[in-house]
Design an enzyme around this catalytic site. Structure first.
Site, PDB file in Angstrom:
ATOM      1  N   ASP A  75       0.883  -1.163   0.000  1.00  0.00           N
ATOM      2  CA  ASP A  75       0.000   0.000   0.000  1.00  0.00           C
ATOM      3  C   ASP A  75       0.921   1.214   0.000  1.00  0.00           C
ATOM      4  O   ASP A  75       1.722   1.383   0.938  1.00  0.00           O
ATOM      5  CB  ASP A  75      -0.869   0.044   1.254  1.00  0.00           C
ATOM      6  CG  ASP A  75      -1.917  -1.053   1.299  1.00  0.00           C
ATOM      7  OD1 ASP A  75      -1.964  -1.881   0.379  1.00  0.00           O
ATOM      8  OD2 ASP A  75      -2.697  -1.073   2.275  1.00  0.00           O
ATOM      9  N   HIS A 129       4.946  -7.708  -0.265  1.00  0.00           N
ATOM     10  CA  HIS A 129       4.672  -9.006  -0.869  1.00  0.00           C
ATOM     11  C   HIS A 129       5.342  -9.107  -2.236  1.00  0.00           C
ATOM     12  O   HIS A 129       5.715  -8.090  -2.832  1.00  0.00           O
ATOM     13  CB  HIS A 129       3.163  -9.187  -1.030  1.00  0.00           C
ATOM     14  CG  HIS A 129       2.409  -9.142   0.268  1.00  0.00           C
ATOM     15  ND1 HIS A 129       1.849 -10.263   0.842  1.00  0.00           N
ATOM     16  CD2 HIS A 129       2.120  -8.102   1.102  1.00  0.00           C
ATOM     17  CE1 HIS A 129       1.245  -9.923   1.973  1.00  0.00           C
ATOM     18  NE2 HIS A 129       1.398  -8.615   2.155  1.00  0.00           N
ATOM     19  N   SER A 232       8.530   3.439   4.702  1.00  0.00           N
ATOM     20  CA  SER A 232       9.761   3.586   3.934  1.00  0.00           C
ATOM     21  C   SER A 232       9.438   3.489   2.451  1.00  0.00           C
ATOM     22  O   SER A 232       8.353   3.889   2.028  1.00  0.00           O
ATOM     23  CB  SER A 232      10.800   2.550   4.349  1.00  0.00           C
ATOM     24  OG  SER A 232      12.074   2.961   3.908  1.00  0.00           O
TER      25      SER A 232
END
Length: 261
Positions: A75, A129, A232
């Site tokens: 996200d 992921h 980050s």
């Protein structure tokens, strides 16, 4: 100094306070960054701030399983998406850097990549992921600074991604083409975790390290690779990729980014 601040913040975030205090800390953080917990546990269930940062999804997200479709690993906000030119890429418009330095490898002169910079803010889901089926051949750790990586910092600091601590995954995709998955550290990132290589310990005053695998590590699309403690940036370099997104887009993990040739 930023590394020390990050270590101290990491220690605070990992501390379990009495439940009434921890509940207050969690509520303040959620309100401050406008965090949506609709896909996650209730805030009272997180016994440390770090567990709130690294919260898991309650239910897996559905994604396109077609092999040549790449999905977003996070996200995040796409701060740049373009194609490298003479092995140069942009950390932000007008701020160019050399990808050979970032990746720790001399790329063949005739080899260029599409790249996507994905910035995770403090409000975002902090796990990342696999964007496609990956066969990891090498993992490189580079020690460095922990400067912020938000938009103002990207505009201020030259070679920010190179200066900061980072972990680089080099992998092949299903079609034999190359993908680099780069996790860039930042201020208040206590650690960068990769489940497939537990020997990596970031923000620990260590020198550079390389892990090479005679038998590549097979990771399936959508599989959780690891997590940041705080927000980050992930940078993807993808060979023969056609993006369906552009700079300024907000994306969610499992959303389509584009297709491979």
């Amino acid at each position: 100094m930023t590394n020390l601040i990050s270590r101290l913040f990491g220690a605070f975030a990992s501390m379990a306070f009495p439940s009434i205090i921890q509940s207050f800390i969690n509520r303040v953080y959620i309100a401050l960054f406008h965090i949506d917990l609709s896909e996650f546990e209730e805030s009272k269930n997180f016994t440390t701030l770090n567990k709130l940062f690294t919260r898991r999804l309650k239910q897996p997200r559905i994604f396109d399983t077609t092999p040549n479709v790449l999905i977003s690993p996070t996200d995040s906000l796409i701060t740049e998406s373009a194609t490298t030119s003479k092995h140069k890429a942009l950390q932000i418009k007008g701020m160019e850097y050399d990808i050979n330095e970032l990746l720790g490898e001399k790329i063949p002169q005739d080899m260029e990549f599409s790249y996507v910079n994905l910035y995770l803010s403090p409000r975002d889901y902090h796990r990342y992921h696999a964007p496609c089926d990956m066969y990891i051949e090498e993992i490189r750790y580079f020690g460095g600074e922990l400067l912020p990586v938000h938009i103002p910092a990207l505009k201020k600091f030259n070679n920010l991604f190179i200066r900061n601590e980072r972990v680089v995954l080099k992998a092949k995709m299903y079609n034999g083409k190359t993908i680099y998955f780069v996790a860039v550290g930042a201020l208040n990132v206590g650690s960068i975790v990769f489940h497939c290589e537990p020997k990596i310990h970031t923000n620990a005053k260590k020198g550079n390290e390389t892990y090479t695998y005679a038998s590549p590590i097979a990771i399936q699309k959508g599989e959780e690779l690891g997590m940041f403690n705080m927000g980050s940036t992930i940078v993807l370099f993808i060979e023969d990729f056609t993006p369906q997104i552009q700079s300024g887009d907000k994306v969610r993990y499992a959303q389509n980014l584009g297709t491979l040739a």
